[in-house]
Structures are given as structure tokens and as C-alpha cells.
Design an enzyme around this catalytic site. Structure first.
Site: not given
Length: 376
Positions: A209, A238, A255
Site C-alpha cells: 500500500r 492513488e 499497482h
């Protein structure tokens, strides 16, 4: 049965179409009105499943997220509503492990060094961290694990403290969930202080993360620590990473570390099995029936003479440089981050390639790395 699913989840029609009417939606912009009279909701990490989203979900009985994390689900509210919910733990672990391993080999080539000569620290030894360790150990790389929660739970593996790991490791790979409370919160786990404690020439990888690293602090530290090498697949804020950070990163991707064909299929399949269990039914489709064949069936090898040759072989399955290049070209485009994720459908895992040993060399370690069909 009415089923609403994120449009980026693969094989939803093939699996859930057997059970009811499937409607695909933009998971990041899903609205409460779209869930009226819906029985099943299937999401990814871009959807915040909370009271605001579910206020009109009058018939909902099941929520599934095709992710390993649950931080985007309001579990307390789901429990209050007595809604069944599940995630897909471990679905993309192999993909993340292979991504991190390939990224380390890419950095080794760029720095004209050897990964095998480095000590790698893995922060978070759950499914994904274990998958990274499996690749490294198959290749003969020394690894250290840091996971205080698993250490306290009685896990039989050896663990070290984060301070010890930072002090001793040349490479650090992050694989923790995002938490803000408890004895070991991971939000900004690597703040400015810890970033400055990294050894000279450390490689830092984040595949979990974005907010596990304070990205603003990372910019400040990297500007006077050119020795640090960075691999970021996840970003604070993000889908809008800090533009000034991207040029400072050696390998940058949107990601997608867990976005292998196999990993995404497994995530959807795990939700399919969980829903069937709730319905008291058995699966009628097997996971392997969904996966396409790789464009080449088998390679014959006389051995892997060096690290460069190994990287060449791995690029044959997945060339990380392609995603890095596309990210730099497109991340500032309108909706560029999400479009790259949506269109990322090409990547395979090592297991998709069958490797035959034609030269008598001992390449059994490649089985442990994840390749299929190695023979003597």
C-alpha cells in the site's frame, strides 16, 4: 439473482453468469443507486464498501472483494447488516512475489551487481511476503523476515525487529496491510526518520500500500540520497501519485504487482467458490479451465549460466520494463493510472512456462522458483 461486479475482474461472466444476471460497473465510481435490488456485490480495492455505498442495497446478501486486503470494507457495518463478506487471501501472492523478484534482478543489472550477494529483508511475512521469500530462497539469496504480529502468534519461522532489518539488509521489500491503530501500525511505517536510517545503496521496494511509505518524505530524502534505489508499484494518493516522485523512482508501475492472469483469475474464482458455499452448491468449473495457454508451450535449457541469463528467461514470461515505460508515459494522462490497470491483461506467472532441461545441468531449483515441467 442480480450480481454487480467491477468491470476489471476477469472471468466474472464465465463463473457468475451461471448463477444470475451480471452487471459490470466502474468500481471506483460505483454509486448507491446502482445497488438497488442487487443480491451480490463483487469489488476490488478501488471501491470503498461502507454505509454510504450500501444505504440503498435492499436485497444485498453477499459482498466479495477479489483482493487480499479488507481495508476498503467497513467490516463493522457489514456485520451490523449481517451481510456475508469475503476476500481472496493469497490470490495474487505468487504474482507479487515474482514481481518483486524480477524487480530486484532488474536493479542488479542496472547497478552492475549481483542479487545473490545481497541480504534481503521482507517486512510482512504473510502470503505475499512469503512468496517473495520463496523466490529468493530458491535462488539462494539470504533473507530476513520482520513481522511482529506473526512472531507473537507463534509462527515457527525466525523473525527480526524492523530496526535490525534496516541495519542489516541491502534490500527491503514491503508486504504489509495498511493499519493506523494497534501496537504495530503500518501507516507511514517508513517515515523520514526510517528512510534516513537506510544503509548506503539500499534498494527499497513497495508492493503493498502506498501509504506504508510517507511519499513526501521519500521525495525529500531521495533528493539528497541518490544512492537509494526505489521500486514503487503503489503510491500515496492513488490514482494520482505525486508527479515529482516518479522521476526519482527506478521502477514505477500502477499497482499491478499482483496483476498476473493467474492471480486475477484466482481472485475471482475464490469469490465464486465462497458464494457457492453460501448457496450450498458445488463448483461446476475448475480454475485451470479458465486460463489461456502461453504463446509458447516449452523451452529447452542447457542450464542458467549466470544472473543475466536468468533475467533474460524471466523477461520471456514477463518484461517489467514494459510497464515501467508505459507508466512514465501515461500516469499524468486523464484517468491514466486506472486505464493502465484496466488494460493490464498480458502478464503471466512463471508457472505458465514449461521448461525442459536438455543439458544435464541441475536446474531443479527452477521448480521451486515456480516454473512448470522441469525435467532431467
Amino acid at each position: 439473482m442480480k450480481i454487480v461486479a467491477d468491470e476489471n475482474m476477469p472471468y466474472v461472466d464465465e463463473l457468475f453468469g451461471q448463477l444470475g444476471q451480471v452487471t459490470k460497473v466502474d468500481g471506483r465510481h460505483l454509486t448507491a443507486q446502482q445497488l438497488v435490488d442487487v443480491d451480490v456485490l463483487l469489488v476490488r480495492s478501488v471501491t470503498q464498501v461502507n454505509q454510504a455505498l450500501l444505504e440503498s442495497a435492499n436485497k444485498l446478501t453477499f459482498v466479495g472483494t477479489a483482493t487480499i486486503g479488507l481495508d476498503h470494507l467497513d467490516e463493522r457495518y457489514l456485520q451490523h447488516r449481517q451481510l456475508a463478506y469475503t476476500n481472496a487471501p493469497g490470490c495474487n501472492a505468487t504474482a507479487v512475489g515474482e514481481y518483486a523478484f524480477i524487480a530486484m534482478l532488474e536493479l542488479a543489472q542496472r547497478t552492475e551487481s549481483s542479487l545473490k550477494g545481497k541480504r534481503v529483508g521482507i517486512v510482512g511475512a504473510g502470503n505475499t511476503g512469503t512468496a517473495v521469500a520463496r523466490c529468493l530462497q530458491a535462488y539462494g539469496v539470504e533473507t530476513l523476515l520482520c513481522d511482529p504480529l506473526l512472531a507473537q502468534s507463534g509462527d515457527s519461522r525466525q523473525f527480526v525487529s524492523l530496526e535490525t532489518l534496516i541495519e542489516r539488509c541491502d534490500v527491503i521489500s514491503l508486504h504489509v496491510p495498511i493499519t493506523k491503530t494497534g501496537e504495530h501500525p503500518t501507516w507511514y511505517l517508513f517515515d523520514e526518520k526510517r528512510l534516513n536510517q537506510l544503509k548506503p545503496d539500499t534498494w527499497l521496494l513497495n508492493c503493498c500500500r502506498g501509504e506504508v511509505i510517507d511519499n513526501q518524505a521519500l521525495i525529500q530524502v531521495k533528493q539528497h540520497r541518490s544512492d537509494l534505489r526505489l521500486v514503487l508499484d503503489v503510491w500515496e494518493g492513488e490514482p494520482q501519485p505525486m508527479p515529482e516522485l516518479v522521476p526519482l523512482v527506478d521502477i514505477a508501475t500502477p499497482h499491478i504487482a499482483g496483476y498476473s492472469v493467474e492471480g486475477k483469475a484466482k481472485g475471482t474464482y475464490m469469490l465464486y467458490c465462497a458464494l457457492l458455499k453460501q448457496l450450498g452448491q458445488a463448483p461446476t468449473t475448475e480454475l485451470h479451465q479458465l486460463l489461456p495457454a502461453l504463446w509458447v508451450e516449452q523451452l529447452q535449457l542447457a542450464g542458467i549460466p549466470n544472473e543475466k541469463a536468468l533475467l533474460t528467461l524471466l523477461r520471456f514470461v514477463y518484461d517489467l520494463r514494459d510497464d515501467d515505460r508505459l507508466f512514465r508515459e501515461r500516469f499524468l494522462n486523464n484517468n491514466g493510472f486506472d486505464l493502465m490497470r484496466k488494460n493490464h491483461k498480458h502478464r503471466r506467472e512463471f508457472s505458465a512456462l514449461r521448461v525442459a532441461n536438455s543439458g544435464g545441468s541441475d536446474v531443479d531449483w527452477m521448480l521451486k522458483l515456480g516454473f512448470s515441467g522441469v525435467s532431467r
